[in-house]
Write an enzyme that holds these catalytic residues in place. Structure first.
Site, short mmCIF file in Angstrom:
data_model
loop_
_atom_site.label_atom_id
_atom_site.label_comp_id
_atom_site.label_asym_id
_atom_site.label_seq_id
_atom_site.Cartn_x
_atom_site.Cartn_y
_atom_site.Cartn_z
N ASP A 60 -33.72 63.26 87.39
CA ASP A 60 -34.78 63.31 88.61
C ASP A 60 -33.43 63.89 89.65
O ASP A 60 -33.09 64.84 90.40
CB ASP A 60 -34.96 61.95 89.28
CG ASP A 60 -35.32 62.40 90.10
OD1 ASP A 60 -36.75 62.84 90.51
OD2 ASP A 60 -35.95 61.23 91.64
N ASP A 61 -32.20 63.05 89.56
CA ASP A 61 -31.24 63.80 90.00
C ASP A 61 -30.77 65.01 89.94
O ASP A 61 -30.06 65.70 90.58
CB ASP A 61 -29.59 62.83 89.97
CG ASP A 61 -30.25 61.28 89.69
OD1 ASP A 61 -30.65 60.87 91.26
OD2 ASP A 61 -30.63 60.44 88.79
N TYR A 69 -38.31 52.92 100.04
CA TYR A 69 -37.34 53.92 99.47
C TYR A 69 -35.61 54.33 100.39
O TYR A 69 -36.37 53.34 101.53
CB TYR A 69 -38.28 55.37 99.35
CG TYR A 69 -37.89 55.75 99.05
CD1 TYR A 69 -37.16 55.78 97.68
CD2 TYR A 69 -38.02 57.11 99.00
CE1 TYR A 69 -36.34 56.76 96.81
CE2 TYR A 69 -37.06 58.88 98.68
CZ TYR A 69 -36.95 58.41 97.32
OH TYR A 69 -36.15 59.42 96.50
N LYS A 118 -39.11 54.60 93.02
CA LYS A 118 -39.47 55.30 92.47
C LYS A 118 -40.76 54.79 92.13
O LYS A 118 -41.55 55.81 92.57
CB LYS A 118 -38.65 55.82 91.32
CG LYS A 118 -37.31 56.02 91.85
CD LYS A 118 -36.51 57.36 92.35
CE LYS A 118 -36.02 57.96 93.16
NZ LYS A 118 -35.99 59.68 93.30
N ASN A 152 -27.88 60.81 100.09
CA ASN A 152 -28.25 59.29 100.87
C ASN A 152 -27.74 57.84 100.31
O ASN A 152 -26.99 58.25 99.77
CB ASN A 152 -30.18 59.04 100.07
CG ASN A 152 -30.13 60.51 100.15
OD1 ASN A 152 -30.88 61.07 100.70
ND2 ASN A 152 -31.53 60.66 98.68
N GLU A 181 -32.65 58.08 85.88
CA GLU A 181 -32.62 58.35 87.88
C GLU A 181 -30.84 57.25 87.61
O GLU A 181 -30.82 55.98 86.83
CB GLU A 181 -33.56 57.30 88.24
CG GLU A 181 -33.31 56.94 89.91
CD GLU A 181 -33.79 57.87 90.12
OE1 GLU A 181 -35.01 58.87 89.75
OE2 GLU A 181 -33.22 58.53 91.14
N ASP A 182 -30.41 57.88 88.47
CA ASP A 182 -28.98 57.13 89.44
C ASP A 182 -28.00 56.70 88.32
O ASP A 182 -27.17 56.08 88.35
CB ASP A 182 -29.13 56.16 90.01
CG ASP A 182 -29.42 56.82 91.16
OD1 ASP A 182 -29.97 58.13 91.44
OD2 ASP A 182 -30.27 56.41 92.53
N ARG A 220 -24.60 55.06 89.25
CA ARG A 220 -24.80 55.53 90.90
C ARG A 220 -25.79 55.55 91.60
O ARG A 220 -26.67 56.29 91.78
CB ARG A 220 -23.71 57.26 90.53
CG ARG A 220 -23.20 57.81 91.62
CD ARG A 220 -24.34 59.01 91.66
NE ARG A 220 -25.60 59.04 92.53
CZ ARG A 220 -27.18 59.21 91.94
NH1 ARG A 220 -26.80 60.96 91.20
NH2 ARG A 220 -28.14 59.13 93.20
N GLY A 265 -21.70 67.36 91.27
CA GLY A 265 -22.41 66.92 90.63
C GLY A 265 -23.69 67.02 90.29
O GLY A 265 -24.31 67.69 89.56
N ASN A 312 -22.43 61.02 86.42
CA ASN A 312 -22.24 61.73 86.41
C ASN A 312 -22.02 62.14 85.26
O ASN A 312 -23.06 63.16 84.36
CB ASN A 312 -20.74 61.88 87.46
CG ASN A 312 -20.68 63.96 87.23
OD1 ASN A 312 -20.51 64.12 86.01
ND2 ASN A 312 -20.87 64.23 88.43
P1 NAD Z 1 -21.95 63.06 91.55
O1 NAD Z 1 -21.69 61.39 91.29
O2 NAD Z 1 -23.14 63.56 90.23
O3 NAD Z 1 -21.80 64.10 92.31
C1 NAD Z 1 -20.94 63.77 93.02
C2 NAD Z 1 -19.90 65.24 93.98
O4 NAD Z 1 -19.82 65.08 94.80
C3 NAD Z 1 -19.25 65.31 92.54
O5 NAD Z 1 -18.80 66.46 92.19
C4 NAD Z 1 -17.69 65.23 93.33
O6 NAD Z 1 -16.20 66.03 92.67
C5 NAD Z 1 -18.20 65.37 95.06
N1 NAD Z 1 -17.04 64.82 95.78
C6 NAD Z 1 -16.79 63.05 96.11
N2 NAD Z 1 -16.10 63.80 96.85
C7 NAD Z 1 -16.29 64.54 97.83
C8 NAD Z 1 -15.07 64.88 98.77
N3 NAD Z 1 -14.85 64.28 99.65
N4 NAD Z 1 -15.40 66.80 98.53
C9 NAD Z 1 -15.94 67.34 98.50
N5 NAD Z 1 -16.75 67.08 97.19
C10 NAD Z 1 -16.63 65.46 96.67
O7 NAD Z 1 -23.49 62.17 92.80
P2 NAD Z 1 -25.12 63.53 92.96
O8 NAD Z 1 -25.77 62.70 91.75
O9 NAD Z 1 -24.55 64.39 92.54
O10 NAD Z 1 -25.72 62.73 94.10
C11 NAD Z 1 -24.90 63.09 94.74
C12 NAD Z 1 -25.77 63.10 96.32
O11 NAD Z 1 -26.61 62.98 96.48
C13 NAD Z 1 -25.77 61.48 96.57
O12 NAD Z 1 -25.74 60.74 97.97
C14 NAD Z 1 -27.00 60.85 96.47
O13 NAD Z 1 -27.82 60.07 97.01
C15 NAD Z 1 -27.11 62.33 96.92
N6 NAD Z 1 -28.98 62.85 95.98
C16 NAD Z 1 -29.73 63.25 96.85
C17 NAD Z 1 -31.45 63.37 96.34
C18 NAD Z 1 -32.71 64.12 97.21
O14 NAD Z 1 -33.58 63.83 97.06
N7 NAD Z 1 -31.97 64.37 98.81
C19 NAD Z 1 -30.64 63.54 95.34
C20 NAD Z 1 -30.33 62.97 94.22
C21 NAD Z 1 -29.35 62.94 95.18
#
Ligand code: NAD
Length: 548
Positions: A265-266, A100, A171, A405, A242-243, A153, A300, A246
């Site tokens: 899930d996100d 993972y 997953k 991540n 998943e992924d 994504r 996001g 946006n």
């Molecule tokens: P997304 O594309 O929906 O959202 C990303 C957000 O980040 C957007 O709002 C974008 O405007 C913002 N962004 C981009 N560049 C930026 C910057 N320079 N400054 C400020 N904001 C900025 O993606 P998401 O699904 O929300 O995922 C985002 C991150 O969260 C990914 O890295 C993903 O791996 C991580 N994530 C972690 C988990 C977990 O369980 N820990 C779960 C889901 C997602």
């Protein structure tokens, strides 16, 4: 599934060895070898699973890169699933980062190059009008969990097209390893609608469609046909999105959550794990959720999903919606999300407060004085030294969650969070960080990853045959997860239970989810006398079946 001889489905000889769910390798007993026509097809001496596990670990630990370890583990899964899960379950802390995040991210980037054997189901635009036929090609009929991506994504790595298949595959391995969903009941799906990733399109080994991403009505019609066909053919399956990119992720969730047993899930799983982390952190800081002001870096799927679940939790505590929303603030790629901005997508609008704009995150911290910052932007280093120092100046124990991540996308490292806050930050990250020794003290960062949530929610839904996955379920899973964090976890700075406890954690979450489903009339199964025992009876243990 209980009668182990039924598993054979009439197979004998080499066909048994070539079926990863039947194969036991050198562990077939004399009696089984005789009965199944295996004599001569295996070395004569029998080894038990324990000894086989040691051989696997010896081979695995000799590999010099994590990607090689990933390939080795996937190959084992393709040969012998019971052994794969035995090794994984018994060594979760060591192997979860391999199967993972973070290694799965690298594996997806190289997926077409490390390809050995197909796994999962691929659906593409070419299948329009006959998606059900494609789904019928899947060899298992009793599918209970599907993880579906269109690869737009992948983690924080962006558009990886059909290479994204590594995520549903990974997953679902976690559904089995962490919650005991039977591997036969898991179906990974990639809907290949093309990719806008130029380097993949130019790569001769890339195996996805060589075209730009499908958008608009054609895309929507394909997804719609897929979901309808999946729900019809596998009516007891929970569908996990998943992924997705946006805009599609929010739209698909809104459009389909009431028609199918479906969740994202996100948006929802991440929300529950983040809320659980906040609840645990409050046991250290001493405040209540209503006392918090949370500033998200990233607005996001993960960020807005978490914001909405915090609102849900605050409403449950009696706050009015308007008051609750004042507790959550967002910062995106264009700065602080405020009412006067005209570039905001619909899901951000409910969090656009009347406030002067701020283009700089540290300045936004100074202006808003948050108690917690949560990084979900996929932007490495987005939590600067100045930001963390400001948090440490404002708060005795600042909450700093860098949830993006894989590891290299984390908003700050564990070491930075502790050093910049003089050891006062309550830190968690999406991908694992090793413990940090700072000024004579050891800090153990928690892994704020939705792996603590989705397997348990899935098991609860499967056990009760719930017809929907609700926000209340994610709220319940957050509270259950937080309740399992011990005082000794907190003393080390960890706001989540230790990873080796994850099967126990998932079981507790599943029981809470099943109870909720029965209480709220969402369950399609009749209410059992003992819900906990009923949930536990669904759990797959990766011990070999005996073909007596
Ligand atoms: P997304 O594309 O929906 O959202 C990303 C957000 O980040 C957007 O709002 C974008 O405007 C913002 N962004 C981009 N560049 C930026 C910057 N320079 N400054 C400020 N904001 C900025 O993606 P998401 O699904 O929300 O995922 C985002 C991150 O969260 C990914 O890295 C993903 O791996 C991580 N994530 C972690 C988990 C977990 O369980 N820990 C779960 C889901 C997602």
């Amino acid at each position: 599934m209980n009668d182990e001889n039924d598993l054979l489905g009439g197979k004998r000889g080499i066909d048994v060895i070539h079926d990863p769910l039947l194969n036991k390798g050198t562990a077939f007993t004399e009696e089984e070898r005789e009965r199944l026509g295996l004599r001569g097809l295996l070395p004569p001496r029998m080894h038990d699973q324990q000894l086989q596990k040691e051989r696997v670990l010896e081979n695995l630990r000799r590999k010099t890169s994590d990607l090689e370890k990933y390939i080795y583990m996937v190959s084992l899964q393709e040969r012998n699933e019971h052994l794969f899960y035995r090794v994984l379950v018994d060594n979760l802390e060591e192997l979860m980062p391999i199967v993972y995040t973070p290694t799965v991210g690298l594996a997806c980037q190289r997926y077409a190059h490390i390809f050995r054997r197909p796994r999962g189901l691929y659906v593409s635009q070419a299948d329009r009008g006959r998606v059900a036929e494609v789904l019928r090609n899947w060899p298992q009929r009793d599918v209970r969990v599907m993880v579906i991506t269109d690869g737009e994504r992948i983690l924080g790595l962006g558009d990886l097209g059909a290479n994204g298949m590594g995520i549903p595959v990974g997953k679902l391995s976690l559904y089995t390893a962490c919650a005991g969903i039977h591997p036969r009941q898991c179906l990974p799906v990639t809907i290949d609608v093309g990719t806008n990733n130029r380097s993949l399109l130019d790569d001769p080994l890339y195996f996805g469609l060589q075209r730009e991403r499908l958008r608009g009505e054609d895309y929507e019609a394909l997804i719609d046909e897929f979901l309808r066909s999946a729900a019809q053919l596998f009516p007891r399956a929970v569908l996990q999105l998943e992924d997705f990119g946006n805009a599609n992720a929010f739209r698909l969730l809104t459009q389909y959550r009431d028609s199918f047993c479906l969740f994202d899930d996100d948006i929802q799983g991440t929300a529950a794990v983040a809320l659980a982390g906040l609840y645990s952190a409050l046991r250290i800081t001493g405040g209540t959720l209503a006392d918090q002001r949370v500033l998200f870096m990233g607005a996001g799927e993960a960020g807005i999903g978490t914001g909405e679940l915090i609102i849900h939790a605050l409403r449950a505590e009696g706050l009015a919606e308007r008051e609750a929303r004042q507790r959550c603030w967002f910062f995106d790629s264009h700065g602080l999300v405020v009412a006067e901005r005209t570039d905001l997508s619909p899901h951000k609008l409910p969090f656009a407060h009347a406030h002067p704009p701020a283009a700089d995150f540290a300045a936004a911290i100074e202006a808003l004085q948050p108690t917690a910052i949560i990084g979900v932007s996929g932007q490495a280093g987005a939590f600067s030294q100045e930001s963390v120092r400001a948090m440490a100046r404002i708060n005795r124990r600042p909450i700093v969650f860098a949830l993006s991540n894989p590891t290299e996308k984390a908003e700050c490292t564990a070491e930075q969070a502790y050093a910049w806050s003089e050891g006062r930050a309550i830190f968690a990250s999406g991908s694992p960080f090793a413990p940090v020794d700072y000024q004579g003290q050891r800090y153990v960062p928690g892994q704020g990853n939705n792996v603590y949530i989705f397997p348990g929610v899935g098991l609860g839904v499967v056990a009760s045959a719930a017809r929907a996955v609700t926000d209340e379920m994610f709220f319940t899973s957050a509270r259950t997860l937080a309740s399992l964090v011990s005082e000794s976890d907190l003393a080390q700075g960890r706001v989540y239970p230790e990873l080796p406890r994850i099967r126990e954690v998932s079981t507790h979450i599943a029981i809470a989810i099943a109870e909720l489903a029965y209480d709220q009339g969402l369950a399609r199964n009749p209410r059992p006398g003992d819900i906990a025992a009923d949930v536990r009876a669904c759990i797959f243990e990766p011990n070999y079946p005996r073909f007596a």
